[in-house]
Design a protein around this motif. Structure first.
Motif, PDB file in Angstrom:
ATOM      1  N   SER A   7       0.828  -1.215   0.000  1.00 29.17           N
ATOM      2  CA  SER A   7       0.000   0.000   0.000  1.00 29.17           C
ATOM      3  C   SER A   7       0.861   1.262   0.000  1.00 29.17           C
ATOM      4  O   SER A   7       0.581   2.203  -0.749  1.00 29.17           O
ATOM      5  CB  SER A   7      -0.925   0.016   1.216  1.00 29.17           C
ATOM      6  N   GLU A   8       1.900   1.295   0.819  1.00 27.49           N
ATOM      7  CA  GLU A   8       2.765   2.479   0.880  1.00 27.49           C
ATOM      8  C   GLU A   8       3.503   2.695  -0.438  1.00 27.49           C
ATOM      9  O   GLU A   8       3.641   3.829  -0.903  1.00 27.49           O
ATOM     10  CB  GLU A   8       3.747   2.375   2.050  1.00 27.49           C
ATOM     11  N   ALA A   9       3.959   1.619  -1.065  1.00 25.68           N
ATOM     12  CA  ALA A   9       4.641   1.731  -2.366  1.00 25.68           C
ATOM     13  C   ALA A   9       3.671   2.231  -3.437  1.00 25.68           C
ATOM     14  O   ALA A   9       4.019   3.088  -4.260  1.00 25.68           O
ATOM     15  CB  ALA A   9       5.241   0.388  -2.765  1.00 25.68           C
ATOM     16  N   ALA A  10       2.443   1.730  -3.418  1.00 18.52           N
ATOM     17  CA  ALA A  10       1.432   2.155  -4.396  1.00 18.52           C
ATOM     18  C   ALA A  10       1.090   3.636  -4.193  1.00 18.52           C
ATOM     19  O   ALA A  10       0.985   4.395  -5.162  1.00 18.52           O
ATOM     20  CB  ALA A  10       0.177   1.286  -4.269  1.00 18.52           C
ATOM     21  N   LYS A  11       0.941   4.063  -2.938  1.00 11.18           N
ATOM     22  CA  LYS A  11       0.652   5.473  -2.646  1.00 11.18           C
ATOM     23  C   LYS A  11       1.779   6.370  -3.155  1.00 11.18           C
ATOM     24  O   LYS A  11       1.522   7.448  -3.699  1.00 11.18           O
ATOM     25  CB  LYS A  11       0.444   5.678  -1.147  1.00 11.18           C
ATOM     26  N   ALA A  12       3.006   5.930  -3.016  1.00  8.31           N
ATOM     27  CA  ALA A  12       4.149   6.731  -3.484  1.00  8.31           C
ATOM     28  C   ALA A  12       4.106   6.917  -4.999  1.00  8.31           C
ATOM     29  O   ALA A  12       4.399   8.010  -5.505  1.00  8.31           O
ATOM     30  CB  ALA A  12       5.464   6.084  -3.053  1.00  8.31           C
ATOM     31  N   ARG A  15       1.299   9.389  -5.740  1.00  8.45           N
ATOM     32  CA  ARG A  15       1.713  10.729  -5.299  1.00  8.45           C
ATOM     33  C   ARG A  15       2.694  11.340  -6.300  1.00  8.45           C
ATOM     34  O   ARG A  15       2.605  12.524  -6.625  1.00  8.45           O
ATOM     35  CB  ARG A  15       2.339  10.662  -3.908  1.00  8.45           C
ATOM     36  N   ARG A  16       3.632  10.536  -6.814  1.00  3.93           N
ATOM     37  CA  ARG A  16       4.580  11.052  -7.819  1.00  3.93           C
ATOM     38  C   ARG A  16       3.828  11.514  -9.064  1.00  3.93           C
ATOM     39  O   ARG A  16       4.163  12.553  -9.643  1.00  3.93           O
ATOM     40  CB  ARG A  16       5.596   9.972  -8.213  1.00  3.93           C
ATOM     41  N   ASN A  17       2.827  10.762  -9.490  1.00  8.21           N
ATOM     42  CA  ASN A  17       2.042  11.174 -10.652  1.00  8.21           C
ATOM     43  C   ASN A  17       1.353  12.506 -10.376  1.00  8.21           C
ATOM     44  O   ASN A  17       1.402  13.421 -11.203  1.00  8.21           O
ATOM     45  CB  ASN A  17       1.013  10.103 -11.017  1.00  8.21           C
ATOM     46  N   SER A  23       1.130  18.155 -11.586  1.00 10.44           N
ATOM     47  CA  SER A  23       1.404  19.498 -11.060  1.00 10.44           C
ATOM     48  C   SER A  23       2.606  20.186 -11.692  1.00 10.44           C
ATOM     49  O   SER A  23       2.692  21.400 -11.668  1.00 10.44           O
ATOM     50  CB  SER A  23       1.608  19.436  -9.542  1.00 10.44           C
ATOM     51  N   ARG A  24       3.541  19.424 -12.248  1.00 10.86           N
ATOM     52  CA  ARG A  24       4.749  20.043 -12.813  1.00 10.86           C
ATOM     53  C   ARG A  24       4.908  19.797 -14.311  1.00 10.86           C
ATOM     54  O   ARG A  24       5.832  20.319 -14.921  1.00 10.86           O
ATOM     55  CB  ARG A  24       5.990  19.538 -12.070  1.00 10.86           C
ATOM     56  N   LEU A  29       8.136  11.402 -17.062  1.00  7.43           N
ATOM     57  CA  LEU A  29       7.800  10.542 -15.930  1.00  7.43           C
ATOM     58  C   LEU A  29       6.466   9.841 -16.161  1.00  7.43           C
ATOM     59  O   LEU A  29       6.288   8.693 -15.744  1.00  7.43           O
ATOM     60  CB  LEU A  29       7.772  11.347 -14.629  1.00  7.43           C
ATOM     61  N   PHE A  30       5.522  10.503 -16.839  1.00  8.46           N
ATOM     62  CA  PHE A  30       4.237   9.864 -17.168  1.00  8.46           C
ATOM     63  C   PHE A  30       4.487   8.524 -17.844  1.00  8.46           C
ATOM     64  O   PHE A  30       3.861   7.521 -17.511  1.00  8.46           O
ATOM     65  CB  PHE A  30       3.403  10.773 -18.089  1.00  8.46           C
ATOM     66  N   GLU A  31       5.426   8.509 -18.802  1.00  6.59           N
ATOM     67  CA  GLU A  31       5.714   7.272 -19.547  1.00  6.59           C
ATOM     68  C   GLU A  31       6.205   6.175 -18.627  1.00  6.59           C
ATOM     69  O   GLU A  31       5.899   5.006 -18.832  1.00  6.59           O
ATOM     70  CB  GLU A  31       6.737   7.547 -20.656  1.00  6.59           C
ATOM     71  N   GLU A  32       6.953   6.531 -17.590  1.00  6.40           N
ATOM     72  CA  GLU A  32       7.465   5.548 -16.628  1.00  6.40           C
ATOM     73  C   GLU A  32       6.387   5.068 -15.669  1.00  6.40           C
ATOM     74  O   GLU A  32       6.396   3.904 -15.262  1.00  6.40           O
ATOM     75  CB  GLU A  32       8.598   6.149 -15.801  1.00  6.40           C
ATOM     76  N   LEU A  33       5.480   5.955 -15.270  1.00  5.72           N
ATOM     77  CA  LEU A  33       4.522   5.633 -14.222  1.00  5.72           C
ATOM     78  C   LEU A  33       3.272   4.912 -14.701  1.00  5.72           C
ATOM     79  O   LEU A  33       2.595   4.266 -13.898  1.00  5.72           O
ATOM     80  CB  LEU A  33       4.095   6.908 -13.481  1.00  5.72           C
ATOM     81  N   PHE A  34       2.936   5.024 -15.984  1.00  3.68           N
ATOM     82  CA  PHE A  34       1.711   4.408 -16.485  1.00  3.68           C
ATOM     83  C   PHE A  34       2.030   3.132 -17.261  1.00  3.68           C
ATOM     84  O   PHE A  34       2.895   3.130 -18.141  1.00  3.68           O
ATOM     85  CB  PHE A  34       0.931   5.380 -17.384  1.00  3.68           C
ATOM     86  N   ALA A  35       1.310   2.056 -16.938  1.00  6.72           N
ATOM     87  CA  ALA A  35       1.476   0.780 -17.632  1.00  6.72           C
ATOM     88  C   ALA A  35       1.016   0.931 -19.081  1.00  6.72           C
ATOM     89  O   ALA A  35       0.096   1.694 -19.375  1.00  6.72           O
ATOM     90  CB  ALA A  35       0.661  -0.306 -16.934  1.00  6.72           C
ATOM     91  N   ASP A  36       1.648   0.204 -19.967  1.00  3.14           N
ATOM     92  CA  ASP A  36       1.264   0.261 -21.381  1.00  3.14           C
ATOM     93  C   ASP A  36      -0.172  -0.207 -21.588  1.00  3.14           C
ATOM     94  O   ASP A  36      -0.846   0.252 -22.511  1.00  3.14           O
ATOM     95  CB  ASP A  36       2.224  -0.569 -22.240  1.00  3.14           C
ATOM     96  N   ASP A  37      -0.657  -1.119 -20.739  1.00  4.12           N
ATOM     97  CA  ASP A  37      -2.033  -1.620 -20.859  1.00  4.12           C
ATOM     98  C   ASP A  37      -2.990  -0.908 -19.893  1.00  4.12           C
ATOM     99  O   ASP A  37      -4.036  -1.446 -19.537  1.00  4.12           O
ATOM    100  CB  ASP A  37      -2.077  -3.129 -20.661  1.00  4.12           C
TER     101      ASP A  37
END
Length: 146
Positions: A7-12, A15-17, A23-24, A29-37
């Motif tokens: 849960s803490e890893a998922a929240k992080a 939060r980064r997204n 916000s920035r 980073l979007f490409e790294e944080l979102f799964a291709d599917d």
């Protein structure tokens, strides 16, 4: 990994997204944080429910509100599913949902639930107060003006 650590890893990740992509405007980073599917169960109007649709929405928001930022009020997680309540803020300097730039400062609330799988956002469900946003932009979403 136990449930609390998951849960803490998922929240992080979520939060980064929120803080770095939304916000920035860090779209690399979007490409790294979102799964291709990635699958959006509640896509915004005229957006596809996939990673491309989410990317396009983020770009539209950044173009319409160049200073777009989110204020996270709270986050909770159960396993890999993270729920976030936040308020978005910005200045309307570009066309949004057909409304020409007004220069107005806006804010609207959202509640998002995002599933994080293998460190990437894989699913999204969300409710945004677009009615309030459109009122702030001077549009009449209820169709009540004569």
């Amino acid at each position: 990994m136990n449930d609390n650590a998951l849960s803490e890893a998922a929240k992080a990740v979520v939060r980064r997204n929120t803080e770095e992509v939304q916000s920035r405007g860090n779209f690399e980073l979007f490409e790294e944080l979102f799964a291709d599917d990635f699958l959006d169960h509640t896509p915004q109007p005229n957006r596809s429910p996939d990673k491309e649709g989410a990317r396009a929405l983020y770009h539209v928001l950044r173009a319409a509100f160049p200073d777009f930022r989110a204020e996270i009020h709270w986050q909770t997680a159960e396993g890999d599913l993270v729920t976030t309540y936040k308020t978005y803020h910005g200045t309307h300097l570009g066309t949004f949902l057909g409304v020409a730039p007004t220069g107005r400062k806006i804010h609207f609330e959202t509640v998002d639930a995002m599933r994080v799988r293998d460190g990437k956002i894989s699913e999204h469900w969300g409710v945004a107060n677009l009615f309030s946003l459109m009122q702030q932009l001077g549009a009449d979403p209820a169709g009540t003006k004569p």
